[in-house]
Design a protein around this motif. Structure first.
Motif, PDB file in Angstrom:
ATOM      1  N   ALA A  26       8.285  15.900  -5.848  1.00  0.00           N
ATOM      2  CA  ALA A  26       9.092  15.509  -7.130  1.00  0.00           C
ATOM      3  C   ALA A  26       9.610  16.608  -7.128  1.00  0.00           C
ATOM      4  O   ALA A  26       8.829  18.027  -7.751  1.00  0.00           O
ATOM      5  CB  ALA A  26       7.673  14.693  -8.015  1.00  0.00           C
ATOM      6  N   ALA A  30      10.917  15.224 -13.093  1.00  0.00           N
ATOM      7  CA  ALA A  30      10.734  14.223 -12.378  1.00  0.00           C
ATOM      8  C   ALA A  30      10.242  13.530 -13.555  1.00  0.00           C
ATOM      9  O   ALA A  30       9.687  14.554 -14.236  1.00  0.00           O
ATOM     10  CB  ALA A  30      10.105  13.842 -11.096  1.00  0.00           C
ATOM     11  N   GLN A  31      10.084  12.190 -13.834  1.00  0.00           N
ATOM     12  CA  GLN A  31       9.532  11.437 -14.873  1.00  0.00           C
ATOM     13  C   GLN A  31       8.728  10.570 -14.214  1.00  0.00           C
ATOM     14  O   GLN A  31       9.271   9.724 -13.335  1.00  0.00           O
ATOM     15  CB  GLN A  31      10.648  10.580 -15.885  1.00  0.00           C
ATOM     16  CG  GLN A  31      11.281  12.420 -17.001  1.00  0.00           C
ATOM     17  CD  GLN A  31      12.006  11.293 -18.398  1.00  0.00           C
ATOM     18  OE1 GLN A  31      11.930  10.467 -18.295  1.00  0.00           O
ATOM     19  NE2 GLN A  31      12.403  12.492 -18.881  1.00  0.00           N
ATOM     20  N   ARG A  32       7.261   9.704 -15.080  1.00  0.00           N
ATOM     21  CA  ARG A  32       7.186   9.008 -14.653  1.00  0.00           C
ATOM     22  C   ARG A  32       7.880   7.590 -14.768  1.00  0.00           C
ATOM     23  O   ARG A  32       8.746   7.604 -15.676  1.00  0.00           O
ATOM     24  CB  ARG A  32       5.869   8.713 -15.338  1.00  0.00           C
ATOM     25  CG  ARG A  32       5.217   9.905 -14.761  1.00  0.00           C
ATOM     26  CD  ARG A  32       3.361   9.515 -15.545  1.00  0.00           C
ATOM     27  NE  ARG A  32       2.919  10.739 -15.282  1.00  0.00           N
ATOM     28  CZ  ARG A  32       1.781  10.951 -13.236  1.00  0.00           C
ATOM     29  NH1 ARG A  32       2.215  10.265 -12.706  1.00  0.00           N
ATOM     30  NH2 ARG A  32       1.397  12.318 -13.294  1.00  0.00           N
ATOM     31  N   GLU A  36       7.045   9.733 -19.375  1.00  0.00           N
ATOM     32  CA  GLU A  36       6.077  10.752 -19.516  1.00  0.00           C
ATOM     33  C   GLU A  36       6.844  11.871 -18.406  1.00  0.00           C
ATOM     34  O   GLU A  36       6.917  11.894 -16.966  1.00  0.00           O
ATOM     35  CB  GLU A  36       4.545  10.547 -19.424  1.00  0.00           C
ATOM     36  CG  GLU A  36       4.200   9.505 -20.121  1.00  0.00           C
ATOM     37  CD  GLU A  36       4.331  10.897 -21.969  1.00  0.00           C
ATOM     38  OE1 GLU A  36       4.045  11.455 -21.848  1.00  0.00           O
ATOM     39  OE2 GLU A  36       4.699   9.874 -23.138  1.00  0.00           O
ATOM     40  N   PRO A  37       6.819  13.583 -18.187  1.00  0.00           N
ATOM     41  CA  PRO A  37       6.582  14.022 -16.967  1.00  0.00           C
ATOM     42  C   PRO A  37       5.888  13.971 -16.360  1.00  0.00           C
ATOM     43  O   PRO A  37       4.656  13.423 -16.475  1.00  0.00           O
ATOM     44  CB  PRO A  37       6.435  15.578 -17.470  1.00  0.00           C
ATOM     45  CG  PRO A  37       6.396  15.551 -19.228  1.00  0.00           C
ATOM     46  CD  PRO A  37       5.784  13.953 -20.042  1.00  0.00           C
ATOM     47  N   TYR A  38       6.224  14.344 -14.511  1.00  0.00           N
ATOM     48  CA  TYR A  38       5.572  13.780 -13.870  1.00  0.00           C
ATOM     49  C   TYR A  38       4.226  15.263 -13.330  1.00  0.00           C
ATOM     50  O   TYR A  38       5.248  16.409 -13.709  1.00  0.00           O
ATOM     51  CB  TYR A  38       6.139  13.601 -12.793  1.00  0.00           C
ATOM     52  CG  TYR A  38       5.493  13.091 -11.348  1.00  0.00           C
ATOM     53  CD1 TYR A  38       4.470  12.184 -10.529  1.00  0.00           C
ATOM     54  CD2 TYR A  38       5.131  14.165 -10.533  1.00  0.00           C
ATOM     55  CE1 TYR A  38       4.401  12.691  -9.566  1.00  0.00           C
ATOM     56  CE2 TYR A  38       4.943  14.388  -9.552  1.00  0.00           C
ATOM     57  CZ  TYR A  38       4.452  13.518  -9.238  1.00  0.00           C
ATOM     58  OH  TYR A  38       2.998  12.962  -8.289  1.00  0.00           O
ATOM     59  N   THR A  39       3.183  15.026 -13.364  1.00  0.00           N
ATOM     60  CA  THR A  39       2.753  16.465 -12.881  1.00  0.00           C
ATOM     61  C   THR A  39       1.464  16.152 -12.300  1.00  0.00           C
ATOM     62  O   THR A  39       1.394  15.112 -11.942  1.00  0.00           O
ATOM     63  CB  THR A  39       2.049  16.831 -14.293  1.00  0.00           C
ATOM     64  OG1 THR A  39       0.815  16.276 -14.598  1.00  0.00           O
ATOM     65  CG2 THR A  39       2.647  17.088 -15.317  1.00  0.00           C
ATOM     66  N   LEU A  40       1.347  17.793 -11.568  1.00  0.00           N
ATOM     67  CA  LEU A  40      -0.004  16.855 -10.368  1.00  0.00           C
ATOM     68  C   LEU A  40      -1.674  17.409 -10.894  1.00  0.00           C
ATOM     69  O   LEU A  40      -1.391  18.518 -12.049  1.00  0.00           O
ATOM     70  CB  LEU A  40       0.147  17.866  -9.220  1.00  0.00           C
ATOM     71  CG  LEU A  40       1.746  17.878  -8.344  1.00  0.00           C
ATOM     72  CD1 LEU A  40       1.908  19.064  -7.733  1.00  0.00           C
ATOM     73  CD2 LEU A  40       1.215  16.685  -7.895  1.00  0.00           C
TER      74      LEU A  40
END
Length: 90
Positions: A26, A30-32, A36-40
């Protein structure tokens, strides 16, 4: 009297992978789907929780088209984890 109409729009994008071994990461922005922001996950506990959530979602029709890619990525990750384990010391 006025009529108020609210509309919700869901956008779904399909990505075709030409090389199954190369799953794109991502991008930073990137956003879900929920915005919401995409995070690992940041540590082992969060990774375990994420994998438990993935295990619950395997029957979700929304990921049906990606099941093969997800399974392949999980298999390769499991192999890498086993290969990185030095085994018992002593």
């Amino acid at each position: 009297m006025r009529e108020v109409v609210e509309r919700t729009q869901t956008v779904v994008r399909t990505v075709l992978l030409r090389d199954q071994d190369k799953v794109p990461l991502a991008p930073r922005a990137a956003q879900r789907l929920n915005g919401e922001p995409y995070t690992l996950p940041e540590d082992a506990v969060e990774w375990i929780e994420a994998l438990v959530a993935l295990r619950r979602e395997v029957t979700n029709p929304k990921i049906h088209a990606f099941r093969h890619h997800i399974a392949l990525a999980c298999e390769k990750t499991a192999r890498a984890l086993r290969d990185a384990d030095p085994g018992p010391r002593g």
